[in-house]
Design an enzyme around this catalytic site. Structure first.
Site, mmCIF file in Angstrom:
data_model
loop_
_atom_site.group_PDB
_atom_site.id
_atom_site.type_symbol
_atom_site.label_atom_id
_atom_site.label_comp_id
_atom_site.label_asym_id
_atom_site.label_seq_id
_atom_site.Cartn_x
_atom_site.Cartn_y
_atom_site.Cartn_z
ATOM 1 N N GLY A 284 -2.899 2.204 5.718
ATOM 2 C CA GLY A 284 -3.452 1.242 6.661
ATOM 3 C C GLY A 284 -2.826 -0.131 6.557
ATOM 4 O O GLY A 284 -3.335 -1.093 7.122
ATOM 5 N N LYS A 285 -1.713 -0.245 5.844
ATOM 6 C CA LYS A 285 -1.109 -1.560 5.621
ATOM 7 C C LYS A 285 -0.572 -2.196 6.905
ATOM 8 O O LYS A 285 -0.723 -3.403 7.104
ATOM 9 C CB LYS A 285 -0.045 -1.514 4.527
ATOM 10 C CG LYS A 285 1.088 -0.564 4.763
ATOM 11 C CD LYS A 285 1.898 -0.354 3.479
ATOM 12 C CE LYS A 285 2.932 0.727 3.690
ATOM 13 N NZ LYS A 285 2.355 2.047 3.930
ATOM 14 N N GLY B 1 0.831 -1.191 0.000
ATOM 15 C CA GLY B 1 0.000 0.000 0.000
ATOM 16 C C GLY B 1 0.867 1.243 0.000
ATOM 17 O O GLY B 1 2.079 1.172 0.183
ATOM 18 N N GLY B 2 0.225 2.357 -0.203
ATOM 19 C CA GLY B 2 0.919 3.636 -0.172
ATOM 20 C C GLY B 2 1.136 4.098 1.255
ATOM 21 O O GLY B 2 0.734 3.437 2.223
ATOM 22 N N ALA B 3 1.755 5.265 1.390
ATOM 23 C CA ALA B 3 1.989 5.845 2.707
ATOM 24 C C ALA B 3 0.668 6.073 3.422
ATOM 25 O O ALA B 3 -0.298 6.572 2.836
ATOM 26 C CB ALA B 3 2.753 7.163 2.564
ATOM 27 N N ALA C 129 10.934 -5.140 13.411
ATOM 28 C CA ALA C 129 10.996 -3.719 13.051
ATOM 29 C C ALA C 129 12.295 -3.468 12.294
ATOM 30 O O ALA C 129 13.383 -3.688 12.829
ATOM 31 C CB ALA C 129 10.931 -2.858 14.308
ATOM 32 N N THR C 130 12.184 -3.033 11.066
ATOM 33 C CA THR C 130 13.362 -2.832 10.218
ATOM 34 C C THR C 130 13.807 -1.375 10.147
ATOM 35 O O THR C 130 14.767 -1.072 9.459
ATOM 36 C CB THR C 130 13.079 -3.329 8.788
ATOM 37 O OG1 THR C 130 12.007 -2.558 8.254
ATOM 38 C CG2 THR C 130 12.741 -4.805 8.764
ATOM 39 N N GLU D 111 14.528 -5.978 16.322
ATOM 40 C CA GLU D 111 14.841 -4.782 15.540
ATOM 41 C C GLU D 111 16.072 -5.090 14.705
ATOM 42 O O GLU D 111 17.195 -5.075 15.218
ATOM 43 C CB GLU D 111 15.073 -3.591 16.465
ATOM 44 C CG GLU D 111 13.827 -3.226 17.248
ATOM 45 C CD GLU D 111 14.028 -2.039 18.166
ATOM 46 O OE1 GLU D 111 13.807 -0.900 17.705
ATOM 47 O OE2 GLU D 111 14.405 -2.265 19.322
ATOM 48 N N HIS E 256 2.951 2.392 16.820
ATOM 49 C CA HIS E 256 3.025 0.978 16.441
ATOM 50 C C HIS E 256 3.076 0.100 17.694
ATOM 51 O O HIS E 256 2.390 -0.916 17.769
ATOM 52 C CB HIS E 256 4.250 0.714 15.558
ATOM 53 C CG HIS E 256 4.036 1.045 14.128
ATOM 54 N ND1 HIS E 256 3.802 0.093 13.175
ATOM 55 C CD2 HIS E 256 4.022 2.234 13.471
ATOM 56 C CE1 HIS E 256 3.649 0.668 11.990
ATOM 57 N NE2 HIS E 256 3.783 1.970 12.149
#
Length: 175
Positions: free
Chosen positions: A14-15, A9-11, A33-34, A63, A51
């Site tokens: 809601g992805k 999805g875009g920015a 978390a990357t 992470e 998040h």
């Protein structure tokens, strides 16, 4: 075969929320978390806090951008958020931004990641930005990033059991 889901999805589409919902009933998810640490950025700290507040307390956290070992070993489900930041940080680590001719090194990492994704024994959900639907970037580095992001999304999508696209908070399955 493990369930492998890619949520595109875009920015702010809601992805991440859609990905979290897919695993909401699983108590022992490892949230990967990357994004790294953007120390000193209040905006980044706010994003991370939002998040964290949505995740169940029982979920673990890793992470890292070293995704291959996680995908290769058995364990609880993984929620990788997100492949876009993985790509950006991988390009940083490999010094591709300084030398765009090194893109082949990133391509190798994409291939390695896709191999681990394809054969993972875990249930895995990954989030990624769809960045190729906008205007053509003005500078070569951003064009390279956009192109590599498209290649990464396509490669992971084709190795997934399910691909979802989010727009305005709605999730649409892609077939």
């Amino acid at each position: 075969m493990a369930d492998r889901t890619l949520v595109l999805g875009g920015a702010r589409s809601g992805k991440s929320i859609a990905a979290e919902r897919l695993l909401a009933d699983v108590p022992d998810v490892v949230y990967v978390a990357t994004g790294g640490d953007d120390a000193g950025s209040a905006e980044w700290a706010d994003r991370v806090a939002k998040h964290r507040s949505r995740r169940p307390a029982s979920w673990g956290l890793a992470e890292t951008i070293d995704l291959v070992p996680l995908l290769e070993t058995p364990g609880p489900p993984l929620l990788i958020d997100c492949l876009t930041l993985w790509l950006s940080r991988t390009m940083d680590a490999l010094q591709v931004w300084e030398s765009l001719g090194r893109a082949d090194v990133v391509e190798q990492q994409i291939t390695r990641l896709a191999g681990a994704w394809s054969s993972t024994p875990r249930r895995v959900v990954a989030v990624s930005n769809d960045v190729g639907s906008g205007i053509v970037p003005a500078d070569p580095a951003t064009r390279l990033f956009r192109d590599l992001m498209g290649r990464l999304n396509t490669t992971i999508s084709l190795a997934s059991t399910q691909v979802l696209w989010t727009i305005a908070g709605r999730t649409i399955p892609l077939t």
